[in-house]
Design a protein around this motif. Structure first.
Motif, PDB file in Angstrom:
ATOM      1  N   ALA A 118       0.853  -1.187   0.000  1.00 37.45           N
ATOM      2  CA  ALA A 118       0.000   0.000   0.000  1.00 37.45           C
ATOM      3  C   ALA A 118       0.889   1.237   0.000  1.00 37.45           C
ATOM      4  O   ALA A 118       1.777   1.373   0.841  1.00 37.45           O
ATOM      5  CB  ALA A 118      -0.910  -0.004   1.224  1.00 37.45           C
ATOM      6  N   LYS A 119       0.698   2.121  -0.948  1.00 34.03           N
ATOM      7  CA  LYS A 119       1.479   3.358  -1.016  1.00 34.03           C
ATOM      8  C   LYS A 119       0.753   4.357  -1.900  1.00 34.03           C
ATOM      9  O   LYS A 119      -0.021   3.971  -2.782  1.00 34.03           O
ATOM     10  CB  LYS A 119       2.881   3.083  -1.548  1.00 34.03           C
ATOM     11  CG  LYS A 119       2.924   2.481  -2.942  1.00 34.03           C
ATOM     12  CD  LYS A 119       4.311   2.021  -3.342  1.00 34.03           C
ATOM     13  CE  LYS A 119       5.337   3.131  -3.342  1.00 34.03           C
ATOM     14  NZ  LYS A 119       6.644   2.682  -3.867  1.00 34.03           N
ATOM     15  N   LYS A 120       1.017   5.624  -1.668  1.00 38.93           N
ATOM     16  CA  LYS A 120       0.402   6.670  -2.472  1.00 38.93           C
ATOM     17  C   LYS A 120       1.134   6.762  -3.801  1.00 38.93           C
ATOM     18  O   LYS A 120       2.365   6.914  -3.838  1.00 38.93           O
ATOM     19  CB  LYS A 120       0.438   8.006  -1.737  1.00 38.93           C
ATOM     20  CG  LYS A 120      -0.305   9.121  -2.472  1.00 38.93           C
ATOM     21  CD  LYS A 120      -0.468  10.348  -1.597  1.00 38.93           C
ATOM     22  CE  LYS A 120      -1.171  11.478  -2.346  1.00 38.93           C
ATOM     23  NZ  LYS A 120      -2.503  11.086  -2.832  1.00 38.93           N
ATOM     24  N   LEU A 121       0.394   6.690  -4.896  1.00 36.80           N
ATOM     25  CA  LEU A 121       0.988   6.736  -6.220  1.00 36.80           C
ATOM     26  C   LEU A 121       0.622   8.004  -6.988  1.00 36.80           C
ATOM     27  O   LEU A 121       1.407   8.480  -7.801  1.00 36.80           O
ATOM     28  CB  LEU A 121       0.551   5.519  -7.042  1.00 36.80           C
ATOM     29  CG  LEU A 121       0.915   4.136  -6.498  1.00 36.80           C
ATOM     30  CD1 LEU A 121       0.439   3.071  -7.462  1.00 36.80           C
ATOM     31  CD2 LEU A 121       2.406   4.012  -6.251  1.00 36.80           C
ATOM     32  N   ALA A 122      -0.569   8.520  -6.769  1.00 40.41           N
ATOM     33  CA  ALA A 122      -1.049   9.674  -7.526  1.00 40.41           C
ATOM     34  C   ALA A 122      -0.917  10.948  -6.697  1.00 40.41           C
ATOM     35  O   ALA A 122      -1.049  10.930  -5.474  1.00 40.41           O
ATOM     36  CB  ALA A 122      -2.507   9.473  -7.934  1.00 40.41           C
ATOM     37  N   ALA A 126       6.585  14.390  -5.568  1.00 38.66           N
ATOM     38  CA  ALA A 126       7.457  14.297  -6.739  1.00 38.66           C
ATOM     39  C   ALA A 126       6.705  14.642  -8.017  1.00 38.66           C
ATOM     40  O   ALA A 126       7.235  15.334  -8.904  1.00 38.66           O
ATOM     41  CB  ALA A 126       8.050  12.898  -6.844  1.00 38.66           C
ATOM     42  N   GLN A 127       5.464  14.171  -8.134  1.00 35.84           N
ATOM     43  CA  GLN A 127       4.682  14.484  -9.327  1.00 35.84           C
ATOM     44  C   GLN A 127       4.272  15.951  -9.370  1.00 35.84           C
ATOM     45  O   GLN A 127       4.193  16.555 -10.445  1.00 35.84           O
ATOM     46  CB  GLN A 127       3.451  13.581  -9.385  1.00 35.84           C
ATOM     47  CG  GLN A 127       3.791  12.125  -9.672  1.00 35.84           C
ATOM     48  CD  GLN A 127       2.655  11.181  -9.358  1.00 35.84           C
ATOM     49  OE1 GLN A 127       1.554  11.590  -8.997  1.00 35.84           O
ATOM     50  NE2 GLN A 127       2.915   9.883  -9.466  1.00 35.84           N
ATOM     51  N   ARG A 128       4.039  16.539  -8.220  1.00 41.39           N
ATOM     52  CA  ARG A 128       3.648  17.953  -8.181  1.00 41.39           C
ATOM     53  C   ARG A 128       4.841  18.876  -8.430  1.00 41.39           C
ATOM     54  O   ARG A 128       4.728  19.859  -9.169  1.00 41.39           O
ATOM     55  CB  ARG A 128       3.013  18.289  -6.829  1.00 41.39           C
ATOM     56  CG  ARG A 128       1.665  17.647  -6.596  1.00 41.39           C
ATOM     57  CD  ARG A 128       0.949  18.300  -5.412  1.00 41.39           C
ATOM     58  NE  ARG A 128       1.701  18.184  -4.174  1.00 41.39           N
ATOM     59  CZ  ARG A 128       1.585  17.184  -3.309  1.00 41.39           C
ATOM     60  NH1 ARG A 128       0.744  16.197  -3.553  1.00 41.39           N
ATOM     61  NH2 ARG A 128       2.308  17.158  -2.195  1.00 41.39           N
ATOM     62  N   ASN A 129       5.979  18.567  -7.827  1.00 44.05           N
ATOM     63  CA  ASN A 129       7.103  19.499  -7.813  1.00 44.05           C
ATOM     64  C   ASN A 129       8.261  19.113  -8.724  1.00 44.05           C
ATOM     65  O   ASN A 129       9.112  19.940  -9.023  1.00 44.05           O
ATOM     66  CB  ASN A 129       7.639  19.637  -6.386  1.00 44.05           C
ATOM     67  CG  ASN A 129       6.559  20.054  -5.408  1.00 44.05           C
ATOM     68  OD1 ASN A 129       5.713  20.885  -5.720  1.00 44.05           O
ATOM     69  ND2 ASN A 129       6.577  19.461  -4.216  1.00 44.05           N
ATOM     70  N   ALA A 244       5.806   2.264 -13.466  1.00 42.77           N
ATOM     71  CA  ALA A 244       4.537   1.776 -12.943  1.00 42.77           C
ATOM     72  C   ALA A 244       4.183   2.408 -11.615  1.00 42.77           C
ATOM     73  O   ALA A 244       3.003   2.606 -11.309  1.00 42.77           O
ATOM     74  CB  ALA A 244       4.585   0.253 -12.800  1.00 42.77           C
ATOM     75  N   SER A 245       5.180   2.732 -10.799  1.00 38.52           N
ATOM     76  CA  SER A 245       4.893   3.252  -9.462  1.00 38.52           C
ATOM     77  C   SER A 245       5.001   4.770  -9.364  1.00 38.52           C
ATOM     78  O   SER A 245       4.702   5.337  -8.317  1.00 38.52           O
ATOM     79  CB  SER A 245       5.825   2.609  -8.431  1.00 38.52           C
ATOM     80  OG  SER A 245       7.174   2.849  -8.757  1.00 38.52           O
ATOM     81  N   SER A 246       5.434   5.431 -10.457  1.00 40.90           N
ATOM     82  CA  SER A 246       5.529   6.895 -10.412  1.00 40.90           C
ATOM     83  C   SER A 246       4.732   7.577 -11.510  1.00 40.90           C
ATOM     84  O   SER A 246       4.684   8.804 -11.564  1.00 40.90           O
ATOM     85  CB  SER A 246       7.000   7.334 -10.509  1.00 40.90           C
ATOM     86  OG  SER A 246       7.540   7.012 -11.782  1.00 40.90           O
ATOM     87  N   PHE A 247       4.107   6.768 -12.404  1.00 36.31           N
ATOM     88  CA  PHE A 247       3.314   7.291 -13.512  1.00 36.31           C
ATOM     89  C   PHE A 247       4.155   8.250 -14.357  1.00 36.31           C
ATOM     90  O   PHE A 247       5.170   7.839 -14.892  1.00 36.31           O
ATOM     91  CB  PHE A 247       2.027   7.932 -13.004  1.00 36.31           C
ATOM     92  CG  PHE A 247       1.145   7.019 -12.204  1.00 36.31           C
ATOM     93  CD1 PHE A 247       1.207   5.641 -12.370  1.00 36.31           C
ATOM     94  CD2 PHE A 247       0.249   7.507 -11.269  1.00 36.31           C
ATOM     95  CE1 PHE A 247       0.401   4.773 -11.638  1.00 36.31           C
ATOM     96  CE2 PHE A 247      -0.561   6.664 -10.528  1.00 36.31           C
ATOM     97  CZ  PHE A 247      -0.486   5.303 -10.703  1.00 36.31           C
ATOM     98  N   VAL A 248       3.758   9.517 -14.458  1.00 39.67           N
ATOM     99  CA  VAL A 248       4.527  10.527 -15.190  1.00 39.67           C
ATOM    100  C   VAL A 248       5.045  11.536 -14.166  1.00 39.67           C
ATOM    101  O   VAL A 248       4.257  12.262 -13.552  1.00 39.67           O
ATOM    102  CB  VAL A 248       3.665  11.240 -16.251  1.00 39.67           C
ATOM    103  CG1 VAL A 248       4.476  12.324 -16.959  1.00 39.67           C
ATOM    104  CG2 VAL A 248       3.119  10.223 -17.260  1.00 39.67           C
TER     105      VAL A 248
END
Length: 288
Positions: A118-122, A126-129, A244-248
């Motif tokens: 279980a982990k936050k992916l979205a 990192a994706q925001r900044n 897979a675990s960081s998307f874009v």
């Protein structure tokens, strides 16, 4: 009750799962693995991941431990038993167990384990900044297109990058970027062309990469599949990685050079949105 894992035909509490010390995955790294993301209770790009699992196993002459339909049922059962709404499902298949010898005997039965994390992916920081990546020589073996459990090169490279103040690292061979330590590397040029290295034995054929290339075609974005140098990457207006675990995930610094204005760029932001929309809009939720 703690996490339930799958180990060679049995769903069991993680503390009860056992694999022999003579497992060839343990002794030689003679094993294949896959990671599929789970978002909003849905498996993301799972067909691509299972396709790659089958290709990797075939490349090492390891048989599938169960049928594909059974494998999908195991994934669904793990999600249900662990109430996984967001995170990953990890699969690993080793050649099996035998007394230690480089030349393995024929007819080994594969060992197959699977578990959830279980982990936050979205919408992660990192994706925001965005993230910073270091550059390092690629010292891994030549068949990087096979997703083996031999990851010491990546472990050491990631560790050194973190020690040096970076979030991650891009590998470089013969003056060209191959890929990230656990991701596909992309840049965006000044004329808004999305650039990533073509698939070959030098890189892992990323499943999220495949999905993003498909999105580029769908949305009419200009795409070049070609290699690029660290200097071209540092001169790019935008950069990002996919996995897979960081998307874009935007890359805002490569080495000591800020990319663009040092913030995630507009085209990367669009691709982030396209990917999440496509993932959640086209993939049915598994029964739980």
């Amino acid at each position: 009750m703690g996490r339930i894992v799958y180990c060679n035909g049995v769903f069991t509490p993680e503390e009860d799962a056992r694999i022999s010390i003579f497992d060839r995955g343990f002794l030689f790294g003679d094993a294949i693995y896959e990671v599929t993301a789970v978002l909003a209770g849905r498996l993301i790009d799972n067909d691509l991941h299972l396709d790659r699992l089958e290709r990797s196993l075939a490349a090492l002459s390891i048989p599938m431990p169960v049928s594909r339909a059974e494998l999908e049922q195991i994934q669904a059962e793990l999600m249900a038993r662990n109430e996984l709404a967001e995170g990953i499902i990890y699969l690993q298949v080793s050649r099996g167990e035998a007394d230690r010898d480089f030349l393995y005997p024929e007819g080994l039965k594969p060992n197959f384990v699977a578990f959830t994390q279980a982990k936050k992916l979205a919408d992660t920081p990192a994706q925001r900044n965005g993230i910073s990546v270091d550059l390092t020589e690629d010292l891994r073996w030549a068949r990087r297109d096979i997703k083996t459990a031999m990851l010491l090169g990546q472990v050491l490279a990631k560790r050194q990058a973190r020690t040096d103040g970076y979030d991650d690292v891009w590998m470089v061979q013969d003056g060209l970027v191959t890929e990230g330590s656990s991701s596909t590397a992309f840049i965006i040029t000044a004329d808004n062309r999305v650039v990533t290295r073509p698939n070959s034995r030098s890189t892992l054929p990323g499943c999220t990469r495949h999905a993003v290339l498909r999105l580029c075609q769908t949305h009419g974005l200009r795409l070049d599949e070609r290699a690029f140098s660290p200097a071209e990457a540092q001169a790019a207006v935008e950069a990002f990685v996919t996995s897979a675990s960081s998307f874009v995930t935007p890359v805002v610094r490569i080495g000591d050079v800020a990319i663009g204005d040092g913030r995630p760029g507009p085209l990367t932001r669009r691709l982030q949105s396209y990917y999440i929309e496509a993932a959640l809009g086209s993939v049915p939720a598994l029964p739980g």
